[in-house]
Design an enzyme around this catalytic site. Structure first.
Site, PDB file in Angstrom:
ATOM      1  N   HIS A   1       9.270   5.405  -3.144  1.00 50.31           N
ATOM      2  CA  HIS A   1       8.167   4.456  -3.253  1.00 50.31           C
ATOM      3  C   HIS A   1       7.904   4.086  -4.710  1.00 50.31           C
ATOM      4  CE1 HIS A   1       7.345   5.681   0.901  1.00 50.31           C
ATOM      5  NE2 HIS A   1       6.635   4.579   1.007  1.00 50.31           N
TER       6      HIS A   1
ATOM      7  N   LYS B   1       1.950   5.084  -6.150  1.00 47.90           N
ATOM      8  CA  LYS B   1       1.556   5.739  -4.904  1.00 47.90           C
ATOM      9  C   LYS B   1       0.865   7.073  -5.193  1.00 47.90           C
ATOM     10  CE  LYS B   1       3.261   6.934  -0.296  1.00 47.90           C
ATOM     11  NZ  LYS B   1       2.022   6.392   0.317  1.00 47.90           N
TER      12      LYS B   1
HETATM   13  N1  LIG Z   1       0.661   1.784   6.863  1.00 51.95           N
HETATM   14  C1  LIG Z   1       1.463   1.023   6.113  1.00 51.95           C
HETATM   15  O1  LIG Z   1       2.368   0.331   6.612  1.00 51.95           O
HETATM   16  C2  LIG Z   1       1.246   1.002   4.637  1.00 51.95           C
HETATM   17  C3  LIG Z   1       1.994   0.146   3.816  1.00 51.95           C
HETATM   18  C4  LIG Z   1       1.716   0.133   2.461  1.00 51.95           C
HETATM   19  C5  LIG Z   1       0.737   0.965   1.944  1.00 51.95           C
HETATM   20  N2  LIG Z   1       0.081   1.788   2.776  1.00 51.95           N
HETATM   21  C6  LIG Z   1      -1.014   2.646   2.311  1.00 51.95           C
HETATM   22  O2  LIG Z   1      -2.136   1.816   2.107  1.00 51.95           O
HETATM   23  C7  LIG Z   1      -2.955   2.363   1.067  1.00 51.95           C
HETATM   24  C8  LIG Z   1      -3.192   1.279   0.017  1.00 51.95           C
HETATM   25  O3  LIG Z   1      -1.976   0.957  -0.590  1.00 51.95           O
HETATM   26  P1  LIG Z   1      -1.902  -0.114  -1.780  1.00 51.95           P
HETATM   27  O4  LIG Z   1      -0.499  -0.100  -2.265  1.00 51.95           O
HETATM   28  O5  LIG Z   1      -2.499  -1.388  -1.341  1.00 51.95           O
HETATM   29  O6  LIG Z   1      -2.844   0.574  -2.857  1.00 51.95           O
HETATM   30  P2  LIG Z   1      -3.678  -0.113  -4.034  1.00 51.95           P
HETATM   31  O7  LIG Z   1      -3.987   0.970  -4.996  1.00 51.95           O
HETATM   32  O8  LIG Z   1      -2.981  -1.328  -4.521  1.00 51.95           O
HETATM   33  O9  LIG Z   1      -5.029  -0.586  -3.310  1.00 51.95           O
HETATM   34  C9  LIG Z   1      -6.039   0.264  -2.902  1.00 51.95           C
HETATM   35  C10 LIG Z   1      -7.345  -0.484  -3.039  1.00 51.95           C
HETATM   36  O10 LIG Z   1      -8.384   0.290  -2.450  1.00 51.95           O
HETATM   37  C11 LIG Z   1      -9.532   0.169  -3.253  1.00 51.95           C
HETATM   38  N3  LIG Z   1     -10.408   1.298  -2.996  1.00 51.95           N
HETATM   39  C12 LIG Z   1     -10.313   2.566  -3.454  1.00 51.95           C
HETATM   40  N4  LIG Z   1     -11.314   3.314  -2.977  1.00 51.95           N
HETATM   41  C13 LIG Z   1     -12.060   2.497  -2.200  1.00 51.95           C
HETATM   42  C14 LIG Z   1     -13.235   2.674  -1.441  1.00 51.95           C
HETATM   43  N5  LIG Z   1     -13.859   3.852  -1.392  1.00 51.95           N
HETATM   44  N6  LIG Z   1     -13.721   1.615  -0.752  1.00 51.95           N
HETATM   45  C15 LIG Z   1     -13.117   0.434  -0.779  1.00 51.95           C
HETATM   46  N7  LIG Z   1     -11.987   0.190  -1.510  1.00 51.95           N
HETATM   47  C16 LIG Z   1     -11.477   1.217  -2.198  1.00 51.95           C
HETATM   48  C17 LIG Z   1      -8.999   0.107  -4.674  1.00 51.95           C
HETATM   49  O11 LIG Z   1      -9.931  -0.507  -5.522  1.00 51.95           O
HETATM   50  C18 LIG Z   1      -7.752  -0.748  -4.487  1.00 51.95           C
HETATM   51  O12 LIG Z   1      -8.062  -2.116  -4.655  1.00 51.95           O
HETATM   52  C19 LIG Z   1      -2.204   3.588   0.558  1.00 51.95           C
HETATM   53  O13 LIG Z   1      -2.694   4.731   1.199  1.00 51.95           O
HETATM   54  C20 LIG Z   1      -0.775   3.354   1.017  1.00 51.95           C
HETATM   55  O14 LIG Z   1      -0.074   4.559   1.221  1.00 51.95           O
HETATM   56  C21 LIG Z   1       0.309   1.831   4.099  1.00 51.95           C
HETATM   57  O1  LIG Z   2       3.144   1.758  -0.648  1.00 55.26           O
HETATM   58  C1  LIG Z   2       2.771   2.751  -0.016  1.00 55.26           C
HETATM   59  O2  LIG Z   2       1.984   3.604  -0.487  1.00 55.26           O
HETATM   60  C2  LIG Z   2       3.252   2.952   1.375  1.00 55.26           C
HETATM   61  N1  LIG Z   2       2.728   3.927   2.071  1.00 55.26           N
HETATM   62  C3  LIG Z   2       3.030   4.218   3.420  1.00 55.26           C
HETATM   63  C4  LIG Z   2       3.479   5.660   3.533  1.00 55.26           C
HETATM   64  O3  LIG Z   2       2.930   6.537   2.837  1.00 55.26           O
HETATM   65  O4  LIG Z   2       4.351   5.948   4.356  1.00 55.26           O
HETATM   66  C5  LIG Z   2       3.941   3.238   4.099  1.00 55.26           C
HETATM   67  C6  LIG Z   2       4.887   2.565   3.208  1.00 55.26           C
HETATM   68  C7  LIG Z   2       4.241   2.036   1.945  1.00 55.26           C
END
Ligand SMILES: NC(=O)c1ccc[n+]([C@@H]2O[C@H](COP(=O)([O-])OP(=O)(O)OC[C@H]3O[C@@H](n4cnc5c(N)ncnc54)[C@H](O)[C@@H]3O)[C@@H](O)[C@H]2O)c1
Ligand SMILES: O=C(O)C1=N[C@H](C(=O)O)CCC1
Length: 265
Positions: free
Chosen positions: A155, A159
């Site tokens: 990643h 992250k």
């Molecule tokens: N399920 C999936 O397919 C998938 C895909 C990508 C990322 N993710 C997950 O999604 C999450 C976010 O990823 P990202 O890359 O966008 O991160 P990022 O750091 O770019 O964004 C996170 C956002 O959340 C905000 N934030 C933090 N605490 C907060 C709170 N208490 N209330 C409201 N907002 C808050 C931050 O200000 C930031 O803008 C991570 O946990 C990542 O692992 C999941």
């Molecule tokens: O960008 C991230 O952070 C992602 N988180 C998810 C994970 O922890 O598996 C999914 C993929 C992107």
């Protein structure tokens, strides 16, 4: 009738994509967003969104729900905030769709019981990309025949959690079918701590963090004279958005918590 959607984390990499996805969707209405600090009254005040994005910004979920009455809360925040958000959302009778990773097993159990008690749909999806779901399903199938497996997840370097939610979910799915075994040499010793990765029920998980990466995973299976590699790459965050939209529609039909999209596709 449109599904009324609120998004937590709208300024993040995933949250901003989700904002555009909901705004473009003809069956959804973005009624509010949740941030953790005062950044303006509406999304339109943020440079990153067009003037037509008028959803109000809240820092308190209770107030958000009271004023805008969403049906669904999409959470894309961080591992420190997500458990509380999910719990609050269920307690306020708003169905959560959670993409944020980093839950403990105990938290998942507690939230599952709460969703059941409230008879509310809740989706916790470690990965929204259909290719990643297929990778996990194929890996589970392969593990029945090739039980020696190592997972390498890769990643971007921003992250917060390791291993990734996807790697943990993959290992859990493999664990359901794989006879328990400790891999590698019984007397192997790490001369540098961590060299063999994390140990999940005898399987090893290795986490790579580098700028330039988005979200990638390889599941490697070793057998006599052969190696099988199942690999998935998310090349951008748009890869997750059809899954987000699917979950927002699905969660409205559900009355319990589902952990992992493989259970509903
Ligand atoms: N399920 C999936 O397919 C998938 C895909 C990508 C990322 N993710 C997950 O999604 C999450 C976010 O990823 P990202 O890359 O966008 O991160 P990022 O750091 O770019 O964004 C996170 C956002 O959340 C905000 N934030 C933090 N605490 C907060 C709170 N208490 N209330 C409201 N907002 C808050 C931050 O200000 C930031 O803008 C991570 O946990 C990542 O692992 C999941
Ligand atoms: O960008 C991230 O952070 C992602 N988180 C998810 C994970 O922890 O598996 C999914 C993929 C992107």
């Amino acid at each position: 009738m449109s599904i009324r959607v609120a998004i937590a984390g709208p300024r993040g990499k995933m949250g901003a994509e989700a904002v555009h996805t909901v705004m473009k969707h003809d069956k959804m209405e973005l009624v509010a967003v949740l941030d953790y600090k005062e950044v303006g009254a509406t999304l339109a005040e943020l440079d990153m969104f067009p003037a037509s994005y008028t959803a109000p910004i809240f820092t308190d979920m209770h107030e958000l729900v009271e004023v805008t009455a969403p049906d669904v809360l999409v959470d894309l925040t961080n591992p420190h905030a997500v458990y509380q958000h999910t719990k609050e959302s269920l307690n306020l009778s708003v169905r959560p769709v959670i993409g944020t990773t980093g839950f403990t097993d105990a938290q998942l159990e507690e939230l599952s019981a709460l969703a059941k008690e409230k008879e509310l749909g809740c989706i916790i999806a470690p990965n929204f990309a259909i290719g990643a779901i297929l990778m996990m399903k194929f890996a589970k199938e392969a593990a029945k025949y090739l039980p020696d497996v190592e997972i390498i997840e890769m990643h971007h370097d921003q992250k917060l959690d390791a291993p990734s939610g996807t790697a943990v979910k993959t290992a859990q799915m493999i664990q359901e079918v794989r006879s328990q075994k400790a891999q590698g040499h019984p007397e192997e010793k790490e001369t540098l701590e961590g060299a063999r990765g994390a140990d999940f029920d005898g399987m090893r998980i290795h986490s790579v963090r580098l700028p330039g990466l988005v979200a990638h995973q390889q599941v490697l299976f070793g057998g006599d004279g052969q190696l099988l590699t199942i690999r998935h790459d998310s090349l951008n965050r748009n890869s997750f958005m059809s899954g987000v939209a699917f979950c927002v529609e699905e969660v409205m039909k559900m009355d319990q918590l589902v952990y992992g999209l493989e259970n509903i596709i």
